[in-house]
Design a protein around this motif. Structure first.
Motif, PDB file in Angstrom:
ATOM      1  N   PRO A 194       0.809  -1.218   0.000  1.00 58.33           N
ATOM      2  CA  PRO A 194       0.000   0.000   0.000  1.00 58.33           C
ATOM      3  C   PRO A 194       0.847   1.275   0.000  1.00 58.33           C
ATOM      4  CG  PRO A 194      -0.955  -1.603   1.484  1.00 58.33           C
ATOM      5  CD  PRO A 194       0.359  -2.180   1.028  1.00 58.33           C
ATOM      6  N   GLY A 195       0.612   2.123  -1.002  1.00 58.12           N
ATOM      7  CA  GLY A 195       1.293   3.410  -1.084  1.00 58.12           C
ATOM      8  C   GLY A 195       2.673   3.384  -1.683  1.00 58.12           C
ATOM      9  N   VAL A 196       3.175   2.214  -2.054  1.00 56.18           N
ATOM     10  CA  VAL A 196       4.528   2.115  -2.604  1.00 56.18           C
ATOM     11  C   VAL A 196       4.451   1.558  -4.025  1.00 56.18           C
ATOM     12  CG1 VAL A 196       6.815   1.085  -2.364  1.00 56.18           C
ATOM     13  CG2 VAL A 196       5.540   1.779  -0.324  1.00 56.18           C
ATOM     14  N   ILE A 197       4.859   2.337  -4.977  1.00 54.28           N
ATOM     15  CA  ILE A 197       4.832   1.924  -6.380  1.00 54.28           C
ATOM     16  C   ILE A 197       6.045   1.039  -6.662  1.00 54.28           C
ATOM     17  CG2 ILE A 197       5.015   2.725  -8.768  1.00 54.28           C
ATOM     18  CD1 ILE A 197       3.456   5.197  -7.954  1.00 54.28           C
ATOM     19  N   GLY A 198       5.765  -0.174  -7.129  1.00 56.25           N
ATOM     20  CA  GLY A 198       6.842  -1.105  -7.456  1.00 56.25           C
ATOM     21  C   GLY A 198       7.098  -1.209  -8.943  1.00 56.25           C
ATOM     22  N   GLY A 199       6.182  -0.704  -9.756  1.00 54.74           N
ATOM     23  CA  GLY A 199       6.369  -0.781 -11.199  1.00 54.74           C
ATOM     24  C   GLY A 199       5.338   0.054 -11.932  1.00 54.74           C
ATOM     25  N   VAL A 200       5.700   0.490 -13.117  1.00 54.21           N
ATOM     26  CA  VAL A 200       4.813   1.261 -13.976  1.00 54.21           C
ATOM     27  C   VAL A 200       4.854   0.634 -15.362  1.00 54.21           C
ATOM     28  CG1 VAL A 200       4.412   3.497 -15.082  1.00 54.21           C
ATOM     29  CG2 VAL A 200       5.110   3.405 -12.687  1.00 54.21           C
ATOM     30  N   MET A 201       3.678   0.501 -15.985  1.00 48.69           N
ATOM     31  CA  MET A 201       3.598  -0.092 -17.311  1.00 48.69           C
ATOM     32  C   MET A 201       2.960   0.872 -18.290  1.00 48.69           C
ATOM     33  SD  MET A 201       2.690  -4.119 -16.963  1.00 48.69           S
ATOM     34  CE  MET A 201       2.884  -4.177 -18.745  1.00 48.69           C
TER      35      MET A 201
END
Length: 321
Positions: free
Chosen positions: A281-288
């Motif tokens: 929650p609240g932590v971006i681990g990847g973007v596509m």
């Protein structure tokens, strides 16, 4: 002069003022144009970190300059930032040649509840997708500068020529050559946002269901999957080609990454429909990000290198560029 260089959070950086806007003068001129300058630097470099470094150096040079002799601060600062980016691209190219795996640009997430004003559009310039930023890596620094300044920010060739220390005709040729190389090096893509979002939604739904047939239906047979883990997070060292291989890869990633604490949400990635994976929650681990043509995904770009997501995971929203 050769083509070689000489010696957030969830907002898209932006750079300059609208055409015809009054030029700011005095010590506050840099701050007036900061968003515009940040947008130029990001699109030139594909990196928020490098763009911030350029802005810091440009600010130091602005402070040291004889500002009483500057007739047009915006044009002056554009020239300073362009030349700094030009030099930065040379060293960046060397670093990226030794980068582990495929180097992808840092993504931008842009949430906007209301339509952008003409002034905002002038500051941000035309939207540049992550796919296009990746293609821009194929250009020489001079071609990239000419294309970004003219085609993205509508800067005149006379002004670009001064920044690149070339003639307007030579600068015009650089931009034309850049367009041809982008067309030749890019994949098929559509400009229809509704079609783009529909394909991304179908991809997300099929992935969540573990539906390989659904994935094959939305993936172009010749899809190319790009991923960037920077050697920090496990990612393919080379692009993966073909719908069959990509669909199996996607289902494997879903089984590995989508846990009870994780979530995948829709988000505008560099101005186009994309996906954001929250590792917790609240932590971006990847973007596509995706390129779509004829209702199918032709390219996919997965950025999971945590160093390229730092600007999206800061506790407080940094100032917009």
């Amino acid at each position: 002069m050769s083509d070689e260089p000489s010696a957030t959070a969830a907002t898209e950086p932006a750079v300059g003022t609208a055409a015809g806007a009054p030029a700011a003068t005095g010590p506050d001129a840099f701050e007036t144009h900061r968003r515009y300058l940040g947008s130029v630097a990001y699109r030139m470099l594909g990196s928020f970190t490098d763009a911030e470094d350029v802005l810091q150096e440009a600010w130091l040079r602005w402070r040291a300059a004889d500002r009483t002799a500057v007739a047009d601060p915006r044009a002056y600062l554009t020239t300073v930032v362009t030349r700094l980016c030009y030099d930065q691209l040379g060293s960046a190219r060397a670093r990226r040649e030794s980068y582990f795996g495929e180097w992808l640009p840092e993504p931008s997430l842009s949430y906007q509840d209301t339509p952008a004003s003409p002034a905002d559009l002038a500051e941000r310039g035309e939207s540049v997708s992550l796919a296009l930023l990746a293609v821009l890596e194929q250009l020489t620094p001079a071609e990239r500068a000419a294309f970004v300044l003219h085609d993205v920010f509508a800067v005149g060739f006379d002004e670009i020529a001064a920044s690149l220390e070339r003639s307007p005709d030579a600068t015009r040729q650089l931009a034309s050559r850049a367009r041809r190389r982008i067309k030749d090096g890019g994949r098929r893509a559509t400009a229809d946002p509704a079609e783009h979002r529909q394909a991304v939604e179908a991809f997300a739904a099929a992935s969540a269901r573990g539906d390989i047939e659904g994935l094959l239906a939305v993936l172009d047979p010749d899809i190319v999957w790009h991923s960037d883990g920077g050697g920090i997070v496990t990612a393919g060292a080379r692009p993966v080609l073909g719908a069959g291989k990509v669909s199996r890869l996607v289902l494997g990633l879903v089984n590995k990454w989508v846990t009870a604490d994780a979530a995948v949400e829709f988000a505008p990635v560099n101005g186009e429909p994309g996906l954001v994976w929250y590792s917790r929650p609240g932590v971006i681990g990847g973007v596509m990000a995706f390129a779509v043509a004829d209702g199918r995904i032709t390219e996919a770009y997965a950025v999971v290198n945590p160093e390229k997501l730092t600007h999206l995971n800061t506790p407080a929203t940094p100032p917009e560029m």
